[in-house]
Design an enzyme around this catalytic site. Sequence first.
Site, short mmCIF file in Angstrom:
data_model
loop_
_atom_site.label_atom_id
_atom_site.label_comp_id
_atom_site.label_asym_id
_atom_site.label_seq_id
_atom_site.Cartn_x
_atom_site.Cartn_y
_atom_site.Cartn_z
N ASN A 50 -108.35 -53.51 75.72
CA ASN A 50 -109.27 -54.33 76.51
C ASN A 50 -108.60 -54.83 77.78
O ASN A 50 -107.61 -55.55 77.73
CB ASN A 50 -109.73 -55.52 75.65
CG ASN A 50 -110.63 -56.46 76.41
OD1 ASN A 50 -111.62 -56.06 76.99
ND2 ASN A 50 -110.26 -57.73 76.42
N SER A 105 -113.82 -39.16 93.40
CA SER A 105 -114.87 -39.65 92.50
C SER A 105 -116.21 -39.12 92.97
O SER A 105 -116.34 -38.56 94.06
CB SER A 105 -114.88 -41.19 92.46
OG SER A 105 -115.32 -41.72 93.70
N ARG A 106 -117.25 -39.33 92.14
CA ARG A 106 -118.55 -38.71 92.42
C ARG A 106 -119.58 -39.67 93.00
O ARG A 106 -120.68 -39.25 93.37
CB ARG A 106 -119.09 -38.08 91.15
CG ARG A 106 -119.37 -39.07 90.02
CD ARG A 106 -119.74 -38.33 88.75
NE ARG A 106 -120.02 -39.25 87.64
CZ ARG A 106 -120.27 -38.86 86.40
NH1 ARG A 106 -120.28 -37.59 86.11
NH2 ARG A 106 -120.52 -39.75 85.45
N SER A 150 -112.20 -56.96 83.58
CA SER A 150 -112.81 -55.78 84.19
C SER A 150 -114.32 -55.78 83.92
O SER A 150 -114.80 -56.42 82.99
CB SER A 150 -112.17 -54.51 83.66
OG SER A 150 -112.37 -54.38 82.26
N ARG A 151 -115.04 -55.03 84.75
CA ARG A 151 -116.49 -54.95 84.59
C ARG A 151 -116.86 -54.46 83.20
O ARG A 151 -116.30 -53.51 82.69
CB ARG A 151 -117.07 -53.96 85.62
CG ARG A 151 -117.19 -54.52 87.01
CD ARG A 151 -117.76 -53.49 87.96
NE ARG A 151 -116.95 -52.27 87.98
CZ ARG A 151 -117.09 -51.30 88.87
NH1 ARG A 151 -118.00 -51.40 89.79
NH2 ARG A 151 -116.32 -50.23 88.82
N PHE A 206 -109.46 -49.54 87.56
CA PHE A 206 -108.05 -49.18 87.71
C PHE A 206 -107.71 -48.85 89.16
O PHE A 206 -106.73 -49.34 89.70
CB PHE A 206 -107.70 -47.99 86.81
CG PHE A 206 -106.29 -47.52 86.97
CD1 PHE A 206 -105.26 -48.12 86.28
CD2 PHE A 206 -105.97 -46.49 87.85
CE1 PHE A 206 -103.94 -47.70 86.45
CE2 PHE A 206 -104.67 -46.06 88.03
CZ PHE A 206 -103.65 -46.68 87.32
N GLU A 256 -120.82 -41.84 95.90
CA GLU A 256 -120.59 -42.06 97.32
C GLU A 256 -120.71 -43.54 97.69
O GLU A 256 -120.00 -44.02 98.58
CB GLU A 256 -121.57 -41.24 98.16
CG GLU A 256 -123.03 -41.58 97.93
CD GLU A 256 -123.95 -40.79 98.86
OE1 GLU A 256 -123.55 -40.55 100.01
OE2 GLU A 256 -125.05 -40.42 98.42
N THR A 284 -112.58 -45.07 92.11
CA THR A 284 -113.36 -46.23 92.53
C THR A 284 -113.62 -47.21 91.39
O THR A 284 -114.31 -48.21 91.58
CB THR A 284 -114.72 -45.79 93.12
OG1 THR A 284 -115.40 -44.97 92.17
CG2 THR A 284 -114.52 -45.02 94.42
N LYS A 286 -109.35 -46.63 71.65
CA LYS A 286 -110.38 -45.96 70.84
C LYS A 286 -110.02 -44.53 70.50
O LYS A 286 -110.67 -43.90 69.65
CB LYS A 286 -111.72 -46.03 71.57
CG LYS A 286 -112.23 -47.45 71.73
CD LYS A 286 -113.45 -47.54 72.60
CE LYS A 286 -113.89 -48.99 72.77
NZ LYS A 286 -112.89 -49.82 73.48
#
Length: 332
Positions: free
Chosen positions: A168, A37-38, A172-173, A16, A40, A13, A128
């Site tokens: 980067n 994903s975790r 994206s958020r 990507f 909901e 979610t 990184k």
Amino acid sequence: MFDNATILVTGGTGSFGHTFVPMLLKKYSPFKVIIFSRDEMKQWEMAKKFEGDSRVRFFIGDVRDRDRVYRALDGVDYVVHAAATKIVPTAEYNPFECIKTNVIGAMNLIDACIDKGVKKVVALSTDKASSPINLYGATKLTSDKLFVAGNSYAGSNKTRFSVVRYGNVMGSRGSVIPFFMSIRGQGEFPITDPRMTRFMISLDEGVELVWHAFNDMEGGEIYVKKIPSMKVTDIASTIAPEAKQKVVGIRPGEKLHEQMIGTEDAFYTYEYPEHFKILPAIHNWDKCANRIKDGKKVSEGFLYASDNNAEWMTEEELGAWIDRNKDSIGSI
């Protein structure tokens, strides 16, 4: 490759996943795409975009939960591992939690993919992870090493693991472009350091790099796409040329320049027209012809960083990209 296949995306979610899934459905005809994903609420919001498409399924779970990962992988052919604790300060202040997701979660996924007979796994990494100076980078370097070694753990099983690394992601958020756009009316931009540079890649390019990895991989490769760099001051000038730029200093754990391939990896790195490939240092896999293919070995001491890049994005190019994508910047 993905036609009639079942693909699972961990952390699906996130930015990507929101780009990968529509591109996948447009280019291929998968049997099923599972978003694991975790959160909901994020799943509920994302499900609205695919309402009526029975191929897209949602599975609540956490990569920390070994049993749940095993259940989610029933019948899965391919996995993209995008789940991670990514925010640098969050990782610094919550190190145990970062390690549980980025390291233990990777171990759980590797074991489960091998045991469930998944064909191929591509894990997303970050600049990184190259010569890391913060916990997030250190955990992602560890994760990269785990996925590379996973090819040994698989033994006679045919499961194969590889990694893609990029910096980067434009728009994206939480990234610099939407941040600057959100405060451009204030007349002043905080600049950490006027010398700072960053790699620039779109989410579409990130997805295409993942597809290339799936098609090219023998197992254990780290793929690094060739992408342009830009000075942070030029990004600010593009978004609000009239705004004052105030130097505020580098934050803890932040690098002046992004690095994707360190000099230590140069011994195992090969160059291709559109990307680099770091081959595994173990088992003499860096000398494997099937992995090298038509690559050319880089010179000793090679370093791929945002300040020594041969390709640079101009303010005009960034401005044009922002105009084309203004409706989606910061939304995913």
